[in-house]
Structures are given as C-alpha cells and as structure tokens.
Design an enzyme around this catalytic site. Structure first.
Site, PDB file in Angstrom:
ATOM      1  CD  GLU A 288     -30.979   5.649  -8.551  1.00 54.64           C
ATOM      2  OE1 GLU A 288     -31.180   6.729  -7.962  1.00 54.64           O
ATOM      3  OE2 GLU A 288     -31.415   4.566  -8.159  1.00 54.64           O
ATOM      4  NE  ARG A 291     -25.142  18.579 -10.179  1.00 57.53           N
ATOM      5  CZ  ARG A 291     -26.006  19.573 -10.041  1.00 57.53           C
ATOM      6  NH1 ARG A 291     -25.856  20.672 -10.746  1.00 57.53           N
ATOM      7  NH2 ARG A 291     -27.000  19.496  -9.166  1.00 57.53           N
ATOM      8  CB  CYS A 359     -40.185  41.395 -17.211  1.00 53.94           C
ATOM      9  SG  CYS A 359     -40.145  42.252 -18.791  1.00 53.94           S
ATOM     10  CD  GLU A 360     -39.867  37.701 -12.392  1.00 54.21           C
ATOM     11  OE1 GLU A 360     -39.469  38.127 -11.286  1.00 54.21           O
ATOM     12  OE2 GLU A 360     -41.050  37.396 -12.631  1.00 54.21           O
TER      13      GLU A 360
END
Length: 433
Positions: A288, A291, A359-360
């Site tokens: 499987e 990536r 905004c982080e």
C-alpha cells in the site's frame, strides 16, 4: 552545475528541471501555469507518478501481487484515475474515500479498507459494493464487522493488522508499528485473534497485514517487520487457519532534504529474497504505497507578497499557507523552496523564514532559506504531492488551491480553485428577525 536557486541540479526532482532559466515540469514552464491559474497552485507530473509506480511493478514482476495506492496521501480524482488505469488498486480509510475510489473507476475487489475506526455504516457500504479486504485493527472491530456481515447475509473478507512493535525510525506522529501506537493488534494477541476470526460466521480470513509507519528511509525496519509477520503466518497456519495473502503496507520515504531511501525495486528484491529463503515465495503480496508514488510528483507554486526584514528574523510572506501546506506546521517538515525564474542580478541573497498569511505563528513553510527574491516573484515548494492537498483546510475561510496535472505538453486543470461561496454552500443562516 547549479540551478538559479543555488542548489545543485541533482537536488531538483525527476521531471522538474530548469530550461532557459525557467523551472519546468515535463518541459512545461511552471510560471506559465501560475499565470493561467493563479496561486497557490498545485502542479503534478503524471510521468513522475508512473515512474515511481514502475519501480514497484519491476520489483514485484513475476510474483502474485496487488499494489493498492494509499489514497490518503492525495485523493484528487484525476490522480486516482492515473494510478488505477496503470493497474493499481486503492487503500482507503473512510467511506468518503470509498466513494472517491469508485468514482475513479477502481474495481471494488481491488479495494482494501484500513483504519482503526470503521463505523457500521461504512462496513455496510463496503460490503454492499464487494471490496477485496477489510484490514481489521482491533478485536472489537472484528466482532462488529462479523455482526454487520451476518446481518447482511454475507461473509466479510478480513486481514488482521499486526502491530509488530518495530521502530520505523521516523517522526513519532507517523510511526504506526510500536506498542504505544493506536494501530493494529499486539503481536502477542494475533494468533488468538485469528482463531477467533476463523470461528465467526460473518468473516472469511484471507490475509495478514502490517504497516509500521511513513517516510521510512532504511531497509532494516521492513526486514524486521517481515520476519515477525512470517513467524506469525507459520504459527497461525499451524492452528489450521489459512492465510492467502501477506500485506506489508507502505511507508517508503522520499527525498525531501537529501534523504536516501532505497529504491522500491531494490527494497523489494531484498524483501522477496527473505520471503524465498523462508519458504513463502509463492504467497500473494499486497502493498500500500502512498507518499512514494505521489510525493515527489507535485509542487506548490506560490507568489511572494511582501518582504519583512527584521532585527532577529527576516520574513518572506507568500500567498500559500499552512492550510495549503500543513506538513511544516504539523511535523516541522522540510520542503525545498526554489524560484521559478533566474533571480534578479541586483537583488542580494538573504536568509528568510518563508511564512504564509494565516493568523498563526505556526504558519510557516520554510525556516532560514537563502533566496534572492522581491515582491511578485514566484516560488515552488517542492515534494508537495503527498499530504498537502489531501490535508488542506479552509482555516481563515481560505479556499483550497487549484490543481493541474501535466502529461507531456498537456496541462489539465483537475481541480478548480475553491471560492468562499463553495465553502459556505452547505451552511444555513438563522431565520430573519
């Protein structure tokens, strides 16, 4: 030889090269695609995906096998179609992924259903279409699946996922084969679990499964896991329960930052040699990969919005953000960042933190990158084919990016850019006051 980014040419990805001082994919200039479709923009090379798949196919040639792409890595329909048409089955982890898999044209018998939290509704959905196998991850799940299947007058094909307690030597968030992980059934409980499954009227034992993690760059963990699984197969079959296929999962890493994972065909040459030596050479193999098929087939294009020099840090603000590219924020992951065109000769190279507009403080794409850029320039975030679009969100009501698939000279828009209206289409306003 160096590229316009100052990196050695070999540091770029296969099928992504500089031509006439422009970054191209399969010869198509990426800046042209950015102008046509805007940014942020994901661009994928179909040739890169098929080239990665071919390595697995070579490694397993002549052996009974099924390669099921782990679609959680990137579940865009056109990418699923590309791999299904090339002979892949699909590994799913939700009912939604099953619907995507079927929409992409996969044969249900080539679908494997993994994941620790399958619901009764998802089980019924998968049994109705006739998937190839359920990878079961707990005794409780096994009993529920038996109940659901018997209620439908069916027998569910099952494989028990073994947790072999093998260290994949990868990031702790993507390690799945240790006792402290939530996945699979403990090695010492597997034999009793198979005896129980074989006695259930709604189940049909077809295989055994093992998956130890993601972004694995060494052969050793695979060999260790294989030995433990083969030991279990011998013990299980000694109890009278037959195992038709052995599923070794996926997890093979890619090159993000000079990583040197084994090539898929070389890895499987070693694994098959071990299987042959232990008398399992004729056993059907399931794998499987995720990536390793799509990760290095994609890039994210982004525009430089602002340069913000500072006393302690220089910030390069781009229009891609953690909602588009979540891996750096989630895993402190590294992605190469390179310019699409030759840098301006009158712009000095400066060390920047490449950050997005969300905004982080955790909204960063790359730390301490040496780049000669100015506002309006375009950059490519490399190795963005896996766990980027599939994990993208609408945080800050940001629309998900568009996607383009390149096949030779043909570039096809495979996902339109998401609008604000798309995002709140399913929401309902309060009644008028």
């Amino acid at each position: 030889m160096t590229t316009p980014s100052g990196l050695p040419a070999a540091a770029l990805l296969p099928f992504f090269t500089y031509q006439d001082q422009q970054l191209t994919v399969e010869g198509v200039p990426l800046d042209r695609l950015a102008r046509e479709h805007g940014t942020p923009l994901f661009v994928y090379s179909q040739a890169a995906m098929l080239n990665a798949l071919a390595a697995y196919q070579r490694g397993l040639a002549g052996r009974p096998h099924l390669i099921c792409y782990a679609m959680k890595a990137n579940s865009s329909l056109a990418i699923l179609q590309t791999l299904v048409r090339a002979g892949c089955g699909l590994d799913i982890v939700s009912g939604g992924e099953l619907e995507r898999a079927l929409a992409a044209g996969v044969e249900p018998a080539k679908v494997i259903f993994s994941g620790v939290g399958k619901t009764r509704a998802e089980m019924r959905q998968a049994l109705t279409v006739g998937i190839g196998c359920f990878n079961v991850e707990s005794r409780a799940e096994l009993d529920v699946l038996d109940e659901v299947a018997r209620g439908m007058g069916l027998r569910a094909p099952v494989s028990v996922r073994v947790n072999p307690n093998v260290d994949a030597q990868t990031h702790p968030y993507i390690s799945t084969g240790l006792k402290g992980n939530k996945f699979g059934i403990a090695h010492e409980d597997v034999i009793d679990t198979y005896i129980h499954a074989a006695a259930c009227g709604g189940l049909r034992v077809v295989g055994i499964d093992c998956h130890i993690g993601s972004q694995i760059t060494q052969t050793g963990p695979y060999l260790d896991a294989m030995d433990r699984v083969l030991d279990l197969v011998q013990a299980i079959e000694a109890k009278g329960v037959s195992i038709e296929h052995i599923d070794f999962g996926g997890g093979l890493g890619i090159d993000y930052q000079g990583d040197t994972p084994p090539e898929a065909d070389a890895l499987w040459a070693q694994l098959l040699q071990r299987m042959d030596a232990r008398g399992f050479g004729d056993r059907k193999i399931f794998i499987e990969p995720g990536r390793s098929l799509v990760g290095n087939a994609g890039v994210c294009l982004t525009e430089v919005l602002y340069l913000k020099p500072g006393e302690h840090k220089n910030f390069l603000i781009v229009d891609a953000a953690m909602n588009d590219l979540p891996r750096p924020a989630m895993y402190q992951a590294f992605h190469r960042i390179v310019p699409l065109r030759q840098p301006h000769p009158d712009v000095d190279t400066t060390t920047w933190d490449v950050v997005g507009p969300v905004c982080e403080s955790g909204d960063w794409i790359g730390r301490d990158r040496a780049l000669a850029v100015q506002s309006g320039d375009l950059l490519a975030v490399m190795s963005a084919g896996a766990y980027c679009m599939s994990m993208a969100s609408n945080y800050n009501t940001r629309g998900r990016a568009a996607e383009v698939l390149v096949d030779g000279t043909q570039a096809t828009l495979i996902r339109e850019r998401e609008t604000a209206a798309d995002q709140f289409r399913t929401e309902r306003m309060l009644p008028p006051t």
